[in-house]
Design a protein around this motif. Structure first.
Motif, PDB file in Angstrom:
ATOM      1  N   LEU A  78       6.567 -18.224 -57.860  1.00  9.67           N
ATOM      2  CA  LEU A  78       7.879 -17.733 -57.442  1.00  9.67           C
ATOM      3  C   LEU A  78       7.757 -16.451 -56.627  1.00  9.67           C
ATOM      4  N   ALA A  79       6.926 -15.539 -57.073  1.00 11.77           N
ATOM      5  CA  ALA A  79       6.730 -14.287 -56.335  1.00 11.77           C
ATOM      6  C   ALA A  79       6.124 -14.574 -54.960  1.00 11.77           C
ATOM      7  N   LEU A  80       5.129 -15.444 -54.912  1.00  9.70           N
ATOM      8  CA  LEU A  80       4.509 -15.802 -53.634  1.00  9.70           C
ATOM      9  C   LEU A  80       5.515 -16.492 -52.721  1.00  9.70           C
ATOM     10  N   GLY A  81       6.309 -17.397 -53.278  1.00  9.05           N
ATOM     11  CA  GLY A  81       7.298 -18.111 -52.480  1.00  9.05           C
ATOM     12  C   GLY A  81       8.316 -17.170 -51.864  1.00  9.05           C
ATOM     13  N   LEU A  82       8.847 -16.232 -52.649  1.00  7.60           N
ATOM     14  CA  LEU A  82       9.827 -15.297 -52.110  1.00  7.60           C
ATOM     15  C   LEU A  82       9.173 -14.374 -51.082  1.00  7.60           C
ATOM     16  N   ALA A  83       7.936 -13.967 -51.324  1.00  3.45           N
ATOM     17  CA  ALA A  83       7.235 -13.128 -50.345  1.00  3.45           C
ATOM     18  C   ALA A  83       7.100 -13.869 -49.007  1.00  3.45           C
ATOM     19  N   LEU A  84       6.705 -15.147 -49.063  1.00  5.50           N
ATOM     20  CA  LEU A  84       6.590 -15.935 -47.829  1.00  5.50           C
ATOM     21  C   LEU A  84       7.948 -16.110 -47.156  1.00  5.50           C
ATOM     22  N   ASN A  85       8.973 -16.366 -47.948  1.00  2.00           N
ATOM     23  CA  ASN A  85      10.321 -16.515 -47.413  1.00  2.00           C
ATOM     24  C   ASN A  85      10.726 -15.229 -46.684  1.00  2.00           C
ATOM     25  N   GLY A  86      10.525 -14.093 -47.330  1.00  3.41           N
ATOM     26  CA  GLY A  86      10.843 -12.806 -46.717  1.00  3.41           C
ATOM     27  C   GLY A  86      10.000 -12.529 -45.484  1.00  3.41           C
ATOM     28  N   LEU A  87       8.702 -12.824 -45.560  1.00  2.79           N
ATOM     29  CA  LEU A  87       7.824 -12.616 -44.403  1.00  2.79           C
ATOM     30  C   LEU A  87       8.231 -13.498 -43.229  1.00  2.79           C
ATOM     31  N   GLY A  88       8.707 -14.709 -43.530  1.00  2.50           N
ATOM     32  CA  GLY A  88       9.212 -15.572 -42.468  1.00  2.50           C
ATOM     33  C   GLY A  88      10.396 -14.947 -41.754  1.00  2.50           C
ATOM     34  N   PHE A  89      11.271 -14.290 -42.503  1.00  2.00           N
ATOM     35  CA  PHE A  89      12.425 -13.625 -41.884  1.00  2.00           C
ATOM     36  C   PHE A  89      12.013 -12.368 -41.126  1.00  2.00           C
ATOM     37  N   ILE A  90      11.008 -11.669 -41.624  1.00  2.00           N
ATOM     38  CA  ILE A  90      10.467 -10.535 -40.868  1.00  2.00           C
ATOM     39  C   ILE A  90       9.873 -11.057 -39.554  1.00  2.00           C
ATOM     40  N   GLY A  91       9.153 -12.178 -39.633  1.00  2.83           N
ATOM     41  CA  GLY A  91       8.610 -12.783 -38.422  1.00  2.83           C
ATOM     42  C   GLY A  91       9.693 -13.200 -37.436  1.00  2.83           C
ATOM     43  N   LEU A  92      10.788 -13.773 -37.955  1.00  5.90           N
ATOM     44  CA  LEU A  92      11.914 -14.120 -37.083  1.00  5.90           C
ATOM     45  C   LEU A  92      12.457 -12.885 -36.375  1.00  5.90           C
ATOM     46  N   ALA A  93      12.578 -11.803 -37.118  1.00 10.66           N
ATOM     47  CA  ALA A  93      13.110 -10.569 -36.535  1.00 10.66           C
ATOM     48  C   ALA A  93      12.192 -10.015 -35.454  1.00 10.66           C
ATOM     49  N   TRP A  94      10.900 -10.185 -35.615  1.00  7.31           N
ATOM     50  CA  TRP A  94       9.928  -9.634 -34.668  1.00  7.31           C
ATOM     51  C   TRP A  94       9.497 -10.626 -33.593  1.00  7.31           C
ATOM     52  N   ALA A  95       9.950 -11.857 -33.697  1.00  9.90           N
ATOM     53  CA  ALA A  95       9.510 -12.899 -32.746  1.00  9.90           C
ATOM     54  C   ALA A  95       9.897 -12.517 -31.320  1.00  9.90           C
ATOM     55  N   HIS A  96       8.906 -12.533 -30.443  1.00  8.13           N
ATOM     56  CA  HIS A  96       9.152 -12.231 -29.032  1.00  8.13           C
ATOM     57  C   HIS A  96       9.342 -13.501 -28.217  1.00  8.13           C
ATOM     58  N   THR A  97       8.966 -14.626 -28.816  1.00  9.53           N
ATOM     59  CA  THR A  97       9.147 -15.905 -28.133  1.00  9.53           C
ATOM     60  C   THR A  97       9.818 -16.884 -29.093  1.00  9.53           C
ATOM     61  N   TYR A  98      10.421 -17.882 -28.515  1.00  7.26           N
ATOM     62  CA  TYR A  98      11.063 -18.919 -29.316  1.00  7.26           C
ATOM     63  C   TYR A  98      10.034 -19.653 -30.171  1.00  7.26           C
ATOM     64  N   SER A  99       8.836 -19.872 -29.630  1.00  5.00           N
ATOM     65  CA  SER A  99       7.773 -20.531 -30.406  1.00  5.00           C
ATOM     66  C   SER A  99       7.413 -19.726 -31.652  1.00  5.00           C
ATOM     67  N   MET A 100       7.356 -18.408 -31.505  1.00  6.58           N
ATOM     68  CA  MET A 100       7.070 -17.550 -32.668  1.00  6.58           C
ATOM     69  C   MET A 100       8.215 -17.641 -33.686  1.00  6.58           C
ATOM     70  N   ALA A 101       9.421 -17.763 -33.190  1.00  9.26           N
ATOM     71  CA  ALA A 101      10.571 -17.898 -34.089  1.00  9.26           C
ATOM     72  C   ALA A 101      10.492 -19.213 -34.864  1.00  9.26           C
ATOM     73  N   ILE A 102      10.091 -20.285 -34.205  1.00  5.41           N
ATOM     74  CA  ILE A 102       9.940 -21.592 -34.879  1.00  5.41           C
ATOM     75  C   ILE A 102       8.883 -21.491 -35.977  1.00  5.41           C
ATOM     76  N   VAL A 103       7.742 -20.891 -35.665  1.00  9.82           N
ATOM     77  CA  VAL A 103       6.675 -20.733 -36.670  1.00  9.82           C
ATOM     78  C   VAL A 103       7.181 -19.894 -37.845  1.00  9.82           C
ATOM     79  N   SER A 104       7.920 -18.841 -37.567  1.00  5.87           N
ATOM     80  CA  SER A 104       8.469 -17.992 -38.625  1.00  5.87           C
ATOM     81  C   SER A 104       9.452 -18.760 -39.499  1.00  5.87           C
ATOM     82  N   ALA A 105      10.252 -19.635 -38.876  1.00  2.05           N
ATOM     83  CA  ALA A 105      11.192 -20.462 -39.649  1.00  2.05           C
ATOM     84  C   ALA A 105      10.436 -21.409 -40.572  1.00  2.05           C
TER      85      ALA A 105
END
Length: 181
Positions: A78-105
């Protein structure tokens, strides 16, 4: 800490994790037009694809995360899952390209896929035979996430003029919550 106190503490943390799981499901909803503009996408469908990808990554591995929940430490999952979920949203926020946003999602969705198999099994184990109230309490967390997610991201995006800032804030909050769990 007594057994009852420990169970109630874990229940409170599971409720918070359920909150984040469902908050992340709906956080993008008020941001689609801003995301479209931010990535200069041709149409809204490309912006909404981010949520579709997130949800596919959430649902597709559910059986496998259920198998993992039956064989590994559920609290750590559960802790790992929420960390990944949060990191995915951090990645979305920092995504400079649409491809990076897809990977973050995808990362966010994979992280979120851990919650229900692990969290629900943990509630059932902790409150064996008397789990109805506990499931109700955990359900409140999910409902609050559904309610507050789009309210928060829409409000913060309007306030800051940026669709990335609320996603970054929610991502960081999720990572912090995963550490506390």
């Amino acid at each position: 800490m007594s057994n009852v106190s420990n169970r109630n503490h874990t229940l409170a943390l599971l409720t918070v994790l359920h909150f984040f799981t469902h908050l992340y499901h709906v956080a993008l909803l008020p941001l689609f037009l801003k995301i479209q503009d931010g990535f200069k996408l041709a149409n809204t469908e490309e912006a909404t694809l981010l949520l579709t990808v997130l949800m596919l990554a959430y649902y597709a591995p559910s059986y496998m995360t259920g198998v993992l929940a039956d064989s590994l430490d559920r609290k750590k999952l559960l802790a790992l899952g929420l960390a990944l979920n949060g990191l995915g949203f951090i990645g979305l926020a920092w995504a400079h390209t649409y491809s990076m946003a897809i990977v973050s999602a995808v990362v966010a969705g994979l992280g979120g896929s851990v919650y229900h198999p692990s969290g629900m099994a943990l509630v059932a184990d902790l409150f064996h035979g008397k789990s109805g109230r506990a499931f109700g309490i955990v359900g409140i967390g999910g409902g609050a996430g559904f309610f507050l997610g789009p309210l928060y991201t829409g409000w913060r995006a309007d306030m800051t003029g940026s669709w990335q800032i609320p996603l970054l804030e929610l991502g960081v909050a999720g990572v912090v919550a995963s550490i506390l769990f």
